[in-house]
Design an enzyme around this catalytic site. Structure first.
Site, PDB file in Angstrom:
ATOM      1  N   ASP A  96       0.843  -1.194   0.000  1.00  0.00           N
ATOM      2  CA  ASP A  96       0.000   0.000   0.000  1.00  0.00           C
ATOM      3  C   ASP A  96       0.882   1.249   0.000  1.00  0.00           C
ATOM      4  O   ASP A  96       1.917   1.296   0.671  1.00  0.00           O
ATOM      5  CB  ASP A  96      -0.888   0.053   1.259  1.00  0.00           C
ATOM      6  CG  ASP A  96      -1.692  -1.224   1.463  1.00  0.00           C
ATOM      7  OD1 ASP A  96      -2.166  -1.776   0.450  1.00  0.00           O
ATOM      8  OD2 ASP A  96      -1.835  -1.654   2.621  1.00  0.00           O
ATOM      9  N   ASP A 118      -2.010  -0.875  14.153  1.00  0.00           N
ATOM     10  CA  ASP A 118      -2.202  -0.281  12.832  1.00  0.00           C
ATOM     11  C   ASP A 118      -2.376   1.207  13.107  1.00  0.00           C
ATOM     12  O   ASP A 118      -3.401   1.631  13.642  1.00  0.00           O
ATOM     13  CB  ASP A 118      -3.463  -0.864  12.158  1.00  0.00           C
ATOM     14  CG  ASP A 118      -3.689  -0.253  10.788  1.00  0.00           C
ATOM     15  OD1 ASP A 118      -2.959   0.688  10.413  1.00  0.00           O
ATOM     16  OD2 ASP A 118      -4.617  -0.714  10.085  1.00  0.00           O
ATOM     17  N   GLU A 146       1.773  -2.210  11.374  1.00  0.00           N
ATOM     18  CA  GLU A 146       1.417  -2.538   9.988  1.00  0.00           C
ATOM     19  C   GLU A 146       2.324  -1.811   9.006  1.00  0.00           C
ATOM     20  O   GLU A 146       2.545  -2.275   7.891  1.00  0.00           O
ATOM     21  CB  GLU A 146      -0.046  -2.136   9.756  1.00  0.00           C
ATOM     22  CG  GLU A 146      -0.554  -2.524   8.395  1.00  0.00           C
ATOM     23  CD  GLU A 146      -2.000  -2.129   8.178  1.00  0.00           C
ATOM     24  OE1 GLU A 146      -2.861  -2.557   8.964  1.00  0.00           O
ATOM     25  OE2 GLU A 146      -2.265  -1.385   7.220  1.00  0.00           O
ATOM     26  N   GLU A 147       2.858  -0.674   9.407  1.00  0.00           N
ATOM     27  CA  GLU A 147       3.671   0.136   8.487  1.00  0.00           C
ATOM     28  C   GLU A 147       5.157  -0.201   8.500  1.00  0.00           C
ATOM     29  O   GLU A 147       5.913   0.361   7.719  1.00  0.00           O
ATOM     30  CB  GLU A 147       3.471   1.631   8.794  1.00  0.00           C
ATOM     31  CG  GLU A 147       2.024   2.109   8.655  1.00  0.00           C
ATOM     32  CD  GLU A 147       1.444   1.883   7.255  1.00  0.00           C
ATOM     33  OE1 GLU A 147       2.217   1.746   6.286  1.00  0.00           O
ATOM     34  OE2 GLU A 147       0.198   1.826   7.143  1.00  0.00           O
ATOM     35  N   LEU A 178      -2.826   4.036  11.401  1.00  0.00           N
ATOM     36  CA  LEU A 178      -3.927   4.816  10.822  1.00  0.00           C
ATOM     37  C   LEU A 178      -4.621   3.954   9.783  1.00  0.00           C
ATOM     38  O   LEU A 178      -4.170   3.839   8.644  1.00  0.00           O
ATOM     39  CB  LEU A 178      -3.394   6.110  10.199  1.00  0.00           C
ATOM     40  CG  LEU A 178      -4.332   7.303  10.290  1.00  0.00           C
ATOM     41  CD1 LEU A 178      -4.857   7.515  11.700  1.00  0.00           C
ATOM     42  CD2 LEU A 178      -3.650   8.554   9.816  1.00  0.00           C
ATOM     43  N   ASP A 179      -5.698   3.337  10.213  1.00  0.00           N
ATOM     44  CA  ASP A 179      -6.409   2.423   9.333  1.00  0.00           C
ATOM     45  C   ASP A 179      -7.429   3.181   8.496  1.00  0.00           C
ATOM     46  O   ASP A 179      -8.053   4.128   8.979  1.00  0.00           O
ATOM     47  CB  ASP A 179      -7.124   1.367  10.174  1.00  0.00           C
ATOM     48  CG  ASP A 179      -7.817   0.372   9.289  1.00  0.00           C
ATOM     49  OD1 ASP A 179      -7.108  -0.361   8.592  1.00  0.00           O
ATOM     50  OD2 ASP A 179      -9.051   0.365   9.260  1.00  0.00           O
ATOM     51  N   GLU A 204      -5.248  -5.821  12.716  1.00  0.00           N
ATOM     52  CA  GLU A 204      -6.625  -5.391  12.455  1.00  0.00           C
ATOM     53  C   GLU A 204      -7.636  -6.412  12.988  1.00  0.00           C
ATOM     54  O   GLU A 204      -8.479  -6.093  13.836  1.00  0.00           O
ATOM     55  CB  GLU A 204      -6.824  -5.169  10.946  1.00  0.00           C
ATOM     56  CG  GLU A 204      -5.940  -4.050  10.429  1.00  0.00           C
ATOM     57  CD  GLU A 204      -5.886  -3.923   8.909  1.00  0.00           C
ATOM     58  OE1 GLU A 204      -5.788  -2.778   8.438  1.00  0.00           O
ATOM     59  OE2 GLU A 204      -5.910  -4.937   8.197  1.00  0.00           O
ATOM     60  N   ASP A 257      -0.143   8.452   7.826  1.00  0.00           N
ATOM     61  CA  ASP A 257       0.194   7.093   8.273  1.00  0.00           C
ATOM     62  C   ASP A 257       1.524   7.113   9.004  1.00  0.00           C
ATOM     63  O   ASP A 257       1.685   6.539  10.078  1.00  0.00           O
ATOM     64  CB  ASP A 257       0.439   6.157   7.062  1.00  0.00           C
ATOM     65  CG  ASP A 257      -0.815   5.537   6.490  1.00  0.00           C
ATOM     66  OD1 ASP A 257      -1.783   5.392   7.225  1.00  0.00           O
ATOM     67  OD2 ASP A 257      -0.784   5.180   5.292  1.00  0.00           O
TER      68      ASP A 257
HETATM   69  P1  AHM Z   1      -5.269   0.156   5.224  1.00  0.00           P
HETATM   70  O1  AHM Z   1      -4.765  -0.522   6.481  1.00  0.00           O
HETATM   71  O2  AHM Z   1      -4.215   0.289   4.168  1.00  0.00           O
HETATM   72  O3  AHM Z   1      -5.958   1.440   5.500  1.00  0.00           O
HETATM   73  O4  AHM Z   1      -6.340  -0.862   4.540  1.00  0.00           O
HETATM   74  C1  AHM Z   1      -7.353  -1.398   5.325  1.00  0.00           C
HETATM   75  C2  AHM Z   1      -8.684  -0.846   4.880  1.00  0.00           C
HETATM   76  C3  AHM Z   1      -9.746  -1.098   5.913  1.00  0.00           C
HETATM   77  O5  AHM Z   1      -9.884  -0.012   6.775  1.00  0.00           O
HETATM   78  C4  AHM Z   1     -10.988  -1.290   5.091  1.00  0.00           C
HETATM   79  O6  AHM Z   1     -11.906  -2.140   5.716  1.00  0.00           O
HETATM   80  C5  AHM Z   1     -10.458  -1.898   3.816  1.00  0.00           C
HETATM   81  O7  AHM Z   1      -9.095  -1.542   3.740  1.00  0.00           O
HETATM   82  C6  AHM Z   1     -11.154  -1.360   2.626  1.00  0.00           C
HETATM   83  O8  AHM Z   1     -10.678  -2.002   1.493  1.00  0.00           O
HETATM   84  P2  AHM Z   1     -11.382  -1.850   0.066  1.00  0.00           P
HETATM   85  O9  AHM Z   1     -11.023  -0.475  -0.416  1.00  0.00           O
HETATM   86  O10 AHM Z   1     -10.770  -2.923  -0.760  1.00  0.00           O
HETATM   87  O11 AHM Z   1     -12.849  -2.030   0.250  1.00  0.00           O
HETATM   88 MG    MG Z   2      -5.120  -0.991   8.221  1.00  0.00          MG
END
Ligand code: AHM
Ligand code: MG
Length: 336
Positions: A67, A118, A96-97, A120-121, A282, A73
């Site tokens: 990502d 995590d 996570e980062e 900033l989710d 998560e 983040d």
């Molecule tokens: P992130 O940790 O990179 O932010 O990704 C996790 C996020 C969740 O918050 C969310 O439920 C999901 O990715 C959404 O994914 P999508 O865009 O495929 O629906």
């Molecule tokens: Mg996340």
């Protein structure tokens, strides 16, 4: 709910009172929770002013899951790390980062806890001013006290968590956590900079009115997943028809369903054969919160809390929410 200025219960007071129920407690866990509250306030302040400062947008780097990392983040990641690494309460942390776990620096005291988070989710929602969150998971160290903490300390099943929770930067900032004695929610009062008890002992409804899933993945799902989602959409046998709500920020989607009842699904699909969400940062912490509130969480085969992690950034399918709704999905997935 607190409603008068004389009856407010700060998170510090609440944590302290919970700790007194355990005469054997050393206070280390309480202090770690305070450290996380501080991190939450700092991140919240930044999130609230995000459109006004040069903090929106990509940082130009990619994390271990592929990502694009956002500047916020990275800020949140470092804020959590700097809030806990010098305090002597943890021995190692994993984010996570970050590709690898980060033991506390050698010149700092090591404590008995392990922090997974995590920072900033829901990163994709940062730039468009939609709710995002921080998720944390706390375990006890399992490697010997005097050696260096290691990945093994991080690779524990969710059932072993001693605490877990999240901070939701929504219409207000809320911190929701459990230490295995129910789930309690606190709202940040920005005028005094304190989290105040607003949602004591949260219980999630047994069956819910919302289903939350990224339905644009429909064609990538197995027939079983399509069957389950169609049942939630249309009603089917014991399942009441539900309203769709999908924010795309896990913390916000799970929080809404926790309060109002419902189910969130991020199943495996043709593009993400292991699902998209990460087990340790998560799924497991949110599973502990939701189970403690009377709900359930599964990867489709077993409770999320029973999954033994093999690697740090492991992904998992996730079905989480009201018990009856999760049971319905599990029954369909388990059917031959
Ligand atoms: P992130 O940790 O990179 O932010 O990704 C996790 C996020 C969740 O918050 C969310 O439920 C999901 O990715 C959404 O994914 P999508 O865009 O495929 O629906
Ligand atoms: Mg996340």
């Amino acid at each position: 709910m607190h409603n008068t200025s004389t009856s407010v219960i700060t998170i510090e007071r609440f944590i302290m009172e919970q700790e007194r129920l355990h005469p054997e407690a050393t206070g280390e866990l309480s202090n770690l929770l305070y450290d996380l509250c501080l991190a939450a306030k700092i991140i919240s302040r930044h999130v609230r002013r995000a459109g006004l400062t040069d903090i929106l947008g990509g940082s130009g780097t990619i994390n271990v899951s592929g990502d694009l990392q956002q500047k916020l983040d990275m800020f949140a990641n470092e804020t959590v790390r700097h809030s806990v690494q010098h305090t002597g309460r943890i021995c190692i942390m994993a984010s996570e980062e970050d590709r690898e776990p980060v033991p506390v620096p050698q010149d700092k005291p090591a404590g008995k806890y392990v922090l997974l988070y995590d920072p900033l989710d829901g990163s994709a929602n940062i730039d468009v001013n939609v709710s995002i969150g921080t998720i944390f998971s706390i375990h006890k160290r399992v490697t010997p006290k005097h050696g260096t903490a290691a990945a093994k300390d991080c690779l524990q099943p969710g059932r072993k968590q001693v605490a877990a929770g999240y901070i939701l930067y929504g219409s207000s900032t809320m911190l929701v956590y459990t230490t295995g004695q129910g789930v309690h929610g606190f709202t940040l009062d920005p005028t005094i900079g304190e989290f105040l008890l607003s949602h004591p002992d949260i219980r999630t409804p047994d069956g819910g009115k919302y289903y939350s899933v990224n339905e644009s993945n429909w064609n990538k799902w197995t027939p079983a997943v399509q069957h389950v989602v169609a049942a939630f959409k249309n009603g089917d046998g014991p399942v009441q028809a539900k309203n769709a709500r999908y924010i795309g920020s896990l913390v916000a989607d799970v929080h809404r369903n926790l309060i109002s009842g419902g189910i969130f699904l991020y199943p495996a699909d043709a593009r993400n054969p292991q699902g998209k969400l990460r087990l340790l940062y998560e799924a497991a912490p949110l599973a502990l919160v939701v189970e403690q509130a009377g709900g359930a969480a599964t990867d489709g085969k077993r409770p999320i809390l029973d999954v033994i992690p093999g690697e740090l950034h492991q992904k998992t399918p996730l079905v989480i929410g009201s018990k009856a709704d999760v049971a319905f999905a599990t029954a369909v997935f388990g059917a031959p």
